[in-house]
Design a protein around this motif. Structure first.
Motif, PDB file in Angstrom:
ATOM      1  N   THR A  69      -3.770   3.153  -9.951  1.00  0.00           N
ATOM      2  CA  THR A  69      -2.668   2.788  -9.466  1.00  0.00           C
ATOM      3  C   THR A  69      -2.183   1.515  -9.591  1.00  0.00           C
ATOM      4  OG1 THR A  69      -4.251   1.763  -7.604  1.00  0.00           O
ATOM      5  CG2 THR A  69      -3.933   4.217  -7.499  1.00  0.00           C
ATOM      6  N   ALA A  70      -0.759   1.343  -8.964  1.00  0.00           N
ATOM      7  CA  ALA A  70      -0.380  -0.006  -9.214  1.00  0.00           C
ATOM      8  C   ALA A  70       0.758  -0.024  -7.752  1.00  0.00           C
ATOM      9  CB  ALA A  70       0.478   0.029 -10.317  1.00  0.00           C
ATOM     10  N   GLU A  71       1.036  -1.318  -7.619  1.00  0.00           N
ATOM     11  CA  GLU A  71       2.062  -1.333  -6.558  1.00  0.00           C
ATOM     12  C   GLU A  71       3.403  -1.534  -7.151  1.00  0.00           C
ATOM     13  OE1 GLU A  71       0.972  -4.988  -4.564  1.00  0.00           O
ATOM     14  OE2 GLU A  71       0.057  -3.955  -2.818  1.00  0.00           O
ATOM     15  N   ILE A  72       4.475  -0.511  -6.446  1.00  0.00           N
ATOM     16  CA  ILE A  72       5.700  -0.634  -6.587  1.00  0.00           C
ATOM     17  C   ILE A  72       6.700  -1.231  -5.712  1.00  0.00           C
ATOM     18  CG2 ILE A  72       5.999   1.730  -5.950  1.00  0.00           C
ATOM     19  CD1 ILE A  72       7.638   2.408  -8.568  1.00  0.00           C
ATOM     20  N   ARG A  73       7.652  -1.695  -6.068  1.00  0.00           N
ATOM     21  CA  ARG A  73       8.565  -2.363  -4.874  1.00  0.00           C
ATOM     22  C   ARG A  73       9.829  -1.283  -4.927  1.00  0.00           C
ATOM     23  NH1 ARG A  73       9.047  -6.964  -2.264  1.00  0.00           N
ATOM     24  NH2 ARG A  73       7.200  -7.821  -3.387  1.00  0.00           N
ATOM     25  N   ARG A  74      10.050  -1.121  -3.526  1.00  0.00           N
ATOM     26  CA  ARG A  74      11.039  -0.037  -3.563  1.00  0.00           C
ATOM     27  C   ARG A  74      11.763  -0.579  -2.092  1.00  0.00           C
ATOM     28  NH1 ARG A  74       9.184   4.877  -0.904  1.00  0.00           N
ATOM     29  NH2 ARG A  74      11.288   5.588  -1.176  1.00  0.00           N
ATOM     30  N   ILE A  75      12.981   0.238  -1.979  1.00  0.00           N
ATOM     31  CA  ILE A  75      13.803   0.166  -0.758  1.00  0.00           C
ATOM     32  C   ILE A  75      13.348   1.472   0.233  1.00  0.00           C
ATOM     33  CG2 ILE A  75      16.029   0.221   0.536  1.00  0.00           C
ATOM     34  CD1 ILE A  75      15.467  -2.221  -1.509  1.00  0.00           C
ATOM     35  N   PRO A  76      12.795   0.959   1.410  1.00  0.00           N
ATOM     36  CA  PRO A  76      12.387   2.211   2.372  1.00  0.00           C
ATOM     37  C   PRO A  76      13.400   2.933   2.668  1.00  0.00           C
ATOM     38  CG  PRO A  76      11.579   0.010   3.064  1.00  0.00           C
ATOM     39  CD  PRO A  76      12.426  -0.213   2.168  1.00  0.00           C
ATOM     40  N   PRO A  77      13.125   4.278   2.669  1.00  0.00           N
ATOM     41  CA  PRO A  77      14.542   5.267   2.995  1.00  0.00           C
ATOM     42  C   PRO A  77      15.072   4.969   4.212  1.00  0.00           C
ATOM     43  CG  PRO A  77      12.046   6.433   2.268  1.00  0.00           C
ATOM     44  CD  PRO A  77      11.757   5.047   2.482  1.00  0.00           C
ATOM     45  N   GLU A  78      14.302   4.546   5.061  1.00  0.00           N
ATOM     46  CA  GLU A  78      15.124   4.074   6.361  1.00  0.00           C
ATOM     47  C   GLU A  78      16.169   3.108   6.240  1.00  0.00           C
ATOM     48  OE1 GLU A  78      10.916   2.272   6.824  1.00  0.00           O
ATOM     49  OE2 GLU A  78      11.858   4.203   5.944  1.00  0.00           O
ATOM     50  N   ASP A  79      15.827   2.321   5.164  1.00  0.00           N
ATOM     51  CA  ASP A  79      16.639   1.030   5.308  1.00  0.00           C
ATOM     52  C   ASP A  79      17.915   1.239   4.089  1.00  0.00           C
ATOM     53  OD1 ASP A  79      15.689  -0.359   6.901  1.00  0.00           O
ATOM     54  OD2 ASP A  79      14.256  -1.468   5.547  1.00  0.00           O
TER      55      ASP A  79
END
Length: 229
Positions: free
Chosen positions: A93-103
């Motif tokens: 696993t890894a941490e991925i940075r993303r824009i939350p869908p609601e934003d």
């Protein structure tokens, strides 16, 4: 010496689709690998070509919500295998940075596709953005845990025997992904890879890596085509 040449966006799209269609004509049972498939629609400049040809494919998308959309959007293509994971040097696993869908702003649907294992230093603060856009993306982004899979494991799990075309769009993680794929064993005819989020050093390393493996390169601001057709 292998060609390295900058071209315009319009020429880029024309050359890419022309070479892909040519492969469709000359190859028997062609296969492509897509890393960073998003939902299969947003910012997918090859969707029309994928639809009109009978290729087999493996498509990877790590974000569960985007992967669910990908399943719906390519449900009519039974020869496409979809994998809910990020291609990385390791399984886990890894941490991925993303824009939350609601934003995601209605006026900027491309924000759906922004996610990176490289974190805030790649797509979220890149120089190409207007200052207010970069500030918005950075302030709204969040970390999300996703599954990762190595190329060796992927190859075994889905039975990859050949790769004729590769498409990579991983928002700054692209060089690492490219170097995970065995170009000696598989030697795809055609590669499309995003370069916009790469540092100057990573871009030079990527170009050098492809040239050492016998590829010529055409590129514009956002992407490159590497080929040995």
């Amino acid at each position: 010496m292998h060609e390295v040449r900058e071209i315009s966006e319009s020429i880029y799209d024309s050359v890419l689709k022309s070479k892909f269609r040519r492969l469709s004509e000359i190859l028997e049972n062609p296969f492509f690998l897509q890393v960073g498939a998003c939902d299969g629609v947003t910012s997918e400049n090859m969707r029309d070509v994928f639809n009109e040809t009978d290729w087999s494919a493996v498509m990877l998308e790590p974000l569960p919500d985007m992967f669910a959309k990908l399943q719906v959007n390519w449900a009519h293509k039974p020869k496409f295998q979809l994998v809910n994971a990020a291609l990385a040097p390791y399984d886990g696993t890894a941490e991925i940075r993303r824009i939350p869908p609601e934003d995601v702003r209605a006026s900027d649907a491309w924000e759906w596709g922004i996610s990176s294992l490289n974190g805030v230093d790649s797509s979220f603060g890149r120089p190409g953005f207007h200052k207010e856009t970069a500030e918005f993306l950075t302030s709204r982004s969040r970390l999300e845990q996703v599954k990762t899979i190595s190329f060796e494991t992927l190859k075994k799990n889905v039975g990859i025997k050949r790769i004729d075309y590769i498409q990579i769009d991983t928002e700054g993680y692209d060089r690492i992904v490219m170097e995970e794929i065995d170009l000696v064993r598989f030697r795809p005819f055609l590669i499309q890879c995003e370069i916009y989020n790469l540092s100057t050093v990573d871009r030079a390393k990527l170009f050098g890596y492809l040239q050492r493996h016998g590829y010529s390169i055409l590129y514009w601001t956002f992407d490159l085509i590497a080929y040995h057709l």
